[in-house]
Motif scaffolding. Structure first.
Motif, PDB file in Angstrom:
ATOM      1  N   LEU A 197     -29.134 -34.374   3.735  1.00  0.00           N
ATOM      2  CA  LEU A 197     -28.085 -33.345   3.509  1.00  0.00           C
ATOM      3  C   LEU A 197     -26.667 -34.184   3.277  1.00  0.00           C
ATOM      4  O   LEU A 197     -25.669 -33.948   2.308  1.00  0.00           O
ATOM      5  N   ALA A 198     -26.469 -35.043   4.239  1.00  0.00           N
ATOM      6  CA  ALA A 198     -25.091 -35.832   4.197  1.00  0.00           C
ATOM      7  C   ALA A 198     -25.154 -36.748   3.099  1.00  0.00           C
ATOM      8  O   ALA A 198     -23.872 -36.891   2.392  1.00  0.00           O
ATOM      9  N   ARG A 199     -26.226 -37.385   2.737  1.00  0.00           N
ATOM     10  CA  ARG A 199     -26.120 -38.197   1.465  1.00  0.00           C
ATOM     11  C   ARG A 199     -25.967 -37.481  -0.006  1.00  0.00           C
ATOM     12  O   ARG A 199     -25.307 -37.866  -0.706  1.00  0.00           O
ATOM     13  N   LEU A 200     -26.437 -36.293   0.192  1.00  0.00           N
ATOM     14  CA  LEU A 200     -26.492 -35.547  -0.918  1.00  0.00           C
ATOM     15  C   LEU A 200     -25.170 -35.111  -1.175  1.00  0.00           C
ATOM     16  O   LEU A 200     -24.591 -34.796  -2.204  1.00  0.00           O
ATOM     17  N   SER A 201     -24.303 -34.566  -0.011  1.00  0.00           N
ATOM     18  CA  SER A 201     -22.933 -34.309  -0.094  1.00  0.00           C
ATOM     19  C   SER A 201     -22.095 -35.401  -0.574  1.00  0.00           C
ATOM     20  O   SER A 201     -21.238 -35.198  -1.447  1.00  0.00           O
ATOM     21  N   LYS A 202     -22.162 -36.543  -0.433  1.00  0.00           N
ATOM     22  CA  LYS A 202     -21.680 -37.794  -0.648  1.00  0.00           C
ATOM     23  C   LYS A 202     -21.895 -37.817  -2.359  1.00  0.00           C
ATOM     24  O   LYS A 202     -20.989 -38.195  -2.937  1.00  0.00           O
ATOM     25  N   ARG A 203     -23.041 -37.592  -2.759  1.00  0.00           N
ATOM     26  CA  ARG A 203     -23.367 -37.922  -4.268  1.00  0.00           C
ATOM     27  C   ARG A 203     -22.340 -36.809  -5.029  1.00  0.00           C
ATOM     28  O   ARG A 203     -21.937 -37.058  -5.706  1.00  0.00           O
ATOM     29  N   ALA A 204     -22.400 -35.604  -4.231  1.00  0.00           N
ATOM     30  CA  ALA A 204     -21.681 -34.494  -4.928  1.00  0.00           C
ATOM     31  C   ALA A 204     -20.324 -34.645  -4.862  1.00  0.00           C
ATOM     32  O   ALA A 204     -19.756 -34.423  -6.185  1.00  0.00           O
ATOM     33  N   GLU A 205     -19.731 -35.364  -3.946  1.00  0.00           N
ATOM     34  CA  GLU A 205     -18.134 -35.668  -3.966  1.00  0.00           C
ATOM     35  C   GLU A 205     -18.062 -36.791  -4.952  1.00  0.00           C
ATOM     36  O   GLU A 205     -16.993 -36.782  -5.508  1.00  0.00           O
ATOM     37  N   ALA A 206     -19.040 -37.548  -5.325  1.00  0.00           N
ATOM     38  CA  ALA A 206     -18.800 -38.859  -6.256  1.00  0.00           C
ATOM     39  C   ALA A 206     -18.948 -38.155  -7.645  1.00  0.00           C
ATOM     40  O   ALA A 206     -18.859 -39.115  -8.717  1.00  0.00           O
ATOM     41  N   GLY A 207     -19.402 -36.962  -7.868  1.00  0.00           N
ATOM     42  CA  GLY A 207     -19.384 -36.362  -9.265  1.00  0.00           C
ATOM     43  C   GLY A 207     -20.852 -36.269  -9.631  1.00  0.00           C
ATOM     44  O   GLY A 207     -20.852 -35.818 -11.023  1.00  0.00           O
ATOM     45  N   ASP A 208     -21.883 -36.443  -8.891  1.00  0.00           N
ATOM     46  CA  ASP A 208     -23.195 -36.304  -9.429  1.00  0.00           C
ATOM     47  C   ASP A 208     -23.375 -34.933  -9.285  1.00  0.00           C
ATOM     48  O   ASP A 208     -23.714 -34.287  -8.213  1.00  0.00           O
ATOM     49  N   THR A 209     -23.407 -34.348 -10.478  1.00  0.00           N
ATOM     50  CA  THR A 209     -23.472 -32.609 -10.571  1.00  0.00           C
ATOM     51  C   THR A 209     -24.965 -32.300 -10.257  1.00  0.00           C
ATOM     52  O   THR A 209     -24.928 -31.333  -9.513  1.00  0.00           O
ATOM     53  N   THR A 244     -52.220 -40.388 -16.908  1.00  0.00           N
ATOM     54  CA  THR A 244     -52.295 -39.512 -17.695  1.00  0.00           C
ATOM     55  C   THR A 244     -51.620 -37.979 -17.583  1.00  0.00           C
ATOM     56  O   THR A 244     -51.516 -37.284 -18.655  1.00  0.00           O
ATOM     57  N   GLY A 245     -50.806 -38.025 -16.672  1.00  0.00           N
ATOM     58  CA  GLY A 245     -49.989 -36.773 -16.625  1.00  0.00           C
ATOM     59  C   GLY A 245     -48.489 -36.949 -17.033  1.00  0.00           C
ATOM     60  O   GLY A 245     -48.021 -38.046 -17.071  1.00  0.00           O
ATOM     61  N   THR A 246     -47.966 -35.903 -17.022  1.00  0.00           N
ATOM     62  CA  THR A 246     -46.627 -35.709 -17.590  1.00  0.00           C
ATOM     63  C   THR A 246     -45.770 -35.789 -16.281  1.00  0.00           C
ATOM     64  O   THR A 246     -46.052 -34.922 -15.362  1.00  0.00           O
ATOM     65  N   VAL A 247     -44.778 -36.484 -16.149  1.00  0.00           N
ATOM     66  CA  VAL A 247     -43.844 -36.374 -14.784  1.00  0.00           C
ATOM     67  C   VAL A 247     -43.095 -35.226 -14.867  1.00  0.00           C
ATOM     68  O   VAL A 247     -42.273 -34.943 -15.611  1.00  0.00           O
ATOM     69  N   LEU A 248     -43.256 -34.570 -13.502  1.00  0.00           N
ATOM     70  CA  LEU A 248     -42.381 -33.533 -13.333  1.00  0.00           C
ATOM     71  C   LEU A 248     -40.860 -34.037 -12.867  1.00  0.00           C
ATOM     72  O   LEU A 248     -40.841 -35.110 -12.633  1.00  0.00           O
ATOM     73  N   ARG A 249     -39.689 -33.117 -13.203  1.00  0.00           N
ATOM     74  CA  ARG A 249     -38.697 -33.829 -12.600  1.00  0.00           C
ATOM     75  C   ARG A 249     -37.868 -32.654 -11.915  1.00  0.00           C
ATOM     76  O   ARG A 249     -38.039 -31.455 -11.836  1.00  0.00           O
ATOM     77  N   TYR A 250     -37.092 -32.963 -10.931  1.00  0.00           N
ATOM     78  CA  TYR A 250     -36.495 -32.276  -9.720  1.00  0.00           C
ATOM     79  C   TYR A 250     -35.053 -32.715  -9.590  1.00  0.00           C
ATOM     80  O   TYR A 250     -34.713 -33.698  -9.305  1.00  0.00           O
ATOM     81  N   HIS A 251     -34.429 -31.492  -9.773  1.00  0.00           N
ATOM     82  CA  HIS A 251     -32.958 -31.752  -9.789  1.00  0.00           C
ATOM     83  C   HIS A 251     -32.200 -30.922  -8.732  1.00  0.00           C
ATOM     84  O   HIS A 251     -32.697 -29.521  -8.859  1.00  0.00           O
ATOM     85  N   VAL A 252     -31.105 -31.111  -7.855  1.00  0.00           N
ATOM     86  CA  VAL A 252     -30.599 -30.361  -7.119  1.00  0.00           C
ATOM     87  C   VAL A 252     -29.440 -29.615  -7.872  1.00  0.00           C
ATOM     88  O   VAL A 252     -28.942 -30.002  -8.455  1.00  0.00           O
ATOM     89  N   THR A 253     -29.529 -28.253  -7.719  1.00  0.00           N
ATOM     90  CA  THR A 253     -28.829 -27.271  -8.384  1.00  0.00           C
ATOM     91  C   THR A 253     -27.652 -26.607  -7.552  1.00  0.00           C
ATOM     92  O   THR A 253     -26.757 -26.289  -8.416  1.00  0.00           O
ATOM     93  N   GLY A 254     -27.815 -26.903  -6.269  1.00  0.00           N
ATOM     94  CA  GLY A 254     -26.620 -26.110  -5.547  1.00  0.00           C
ATOM     95  C   GLY A 254     -27.173 -26.244  -4.166  1.00  0.00           C
ATOM     96  O   GLY A 254     -28.353 -26.670  -3.656  1.00  0.00           O
ATOM     97  N   GLY A 255     -26.360 -25.261  -3.172  1.00  0.00           N
ATOM     98  CA  GLY A 255     -26.677 -25.116  -1.782  1.00  0.00           C
ATOM     99  C   GLY A 255     -25.643 -25.127  -1.045  1.00  0.00           C
ATOM    100  O   GLY A 255     -24.461 -25.879  -1.627  1.00  0.00           O
ATOM    101  N   ALA A 256     -25.579 -24.854   0.236  1.00  0.00           N
ATOM    102  CA  ALA A 256     -24.631 -24.903   1.184  1.00  0.00           C
ATOM    103  C   ALA A 256     -25.093 -25.116   2.662  1.00  0.00           C
ATOM    104  O   ALA A 256     -26.206 -24.430   2.907  1.00  0.00           O
ATOM    105  N   GLY A 257     -24.421 -25.783   3.317  1.00  0.00           N
ATOM    106  CA  GLY A 257     -24.846 -25.906   4.739  1.00  0.00           C
ATOM    107  C   GLY A 257     -26.247 -26.784   4.604  1.00  0.00           C
ATOM    108  O   GLY A 257     -26.418 -27.844   4.368  1.00  0.00           O
TER     109      GLY A 257
END
Length: 234
Positions: free
Chosen positions: A66-78, A142-155
């Motif tokens: 979560l701390a690394r995710l917060s830093k990414r968000a602060e750096a502008g990674d939406t 043979t499979g299609t790659v799923l993608r996972y993006h963080v869309t938000g959250g708090a705490g």
């Protein structure tokens, strides 16, 4: 009333639903394919995504992740992109497998990345995501790659959007049809939806030595690099 050709989400959701109905729902009472499909359609329209997306809320999020995710968000990674790995909880029960999501962090040169555990999908999402991960990572790719993006959250909460699920489900259905035809031609029992479990390089669920396993094995060292592409534009 909107024209259906301008909203392909309905056909995409039906494809995913066909796949979801194959799964062993009794192992996870929370998993309801119909409700999941309807929730995905509703949220996809609300987000104005170009294709159907499934929203999830990660469980057991780690403080470091979560701390690394917060830093990414602060750096502008939406919408940071995550990578997924399957963890076996019970060797005899593939429906109990967990799906762990990791945040990739590149070094200064950009040639190497480290993966940091962020959390895991709830059982009702892991039940349908895990078979698709196995197909996308099999020996033939043979499979299609799923993608996972963080869309938000708090705490200590992180929300994730899972996209390309309909494409991965379509690939899985093709695979299942081929396996069924092979089984009929060879007069053997029909194959399980979890047949890829033995061939995928799983690891064990968190426990003794998990830290060393997490950062020092190939099962977690490989993966798709994060992309700056907005998941909503897919």
């Amino acid at each position: 009333m909107p024209r259906t050709y301008s909203r392909p989400h309905y056909a995409q959701a039906r494809t995913w639903y066909r796949f979801a109905c194959w799964l062993r729902r009794a192992s996870c009472p929370q998993f309801n394919p119909h409700l999941a499909k309807e929730d995905a359609l509703r949220e996809s329209f609300r987000l104005r995504s170009r294709s159907v997306v499934f929203l999830s809320r990660l469980q057991d999020c780690t403080a470091a992740g979560l701390a690394r995710l917060s830093k990414r968000a602060e750096a502008g990674d939406t919408y940071p992109e995550l990578v997924a790995r399957v963890a076996q909880v019970d060797p005899d029960d593939p429906t109990a497998d967990e799906v762990h999501l990791f945040l990739e962090v590149a070094d200064r040169t950009g040639t190497h990345t480290e993966k940091h555990l962020l959390g895991k999908l709830p059982p009702e999402d892991a039940l349908w995501v895990a078979p698709l991960i196995r197909l996308e990572t099999d020996a033939y790719g043979t499979g299609t790659v799923l993608r996972y993006h963080v869309t938000g959250g708090a705490g200590d909460v992180a929300h994730v959007a899972i996209s390309r699920a309909h494409e991965a489900a379509a690939a899985w259905l093709d695979w299942a049809d081929d396996r069924k035809a092979w089984a009929e031609a060879h007069a053997v029992a029909d194959v399980s939806p979890y047949a890829y479990r033995a061939s995928y390089r799983d690891t064990v669920a968190p426990g003794a030595g998990y830290g060393a396993l997490l950062y020092g094995t190939d099962a977690y060292a490989e993966g798709m690099s994060a992309s700056e592409t907005d998941w909503r534009d897919e």
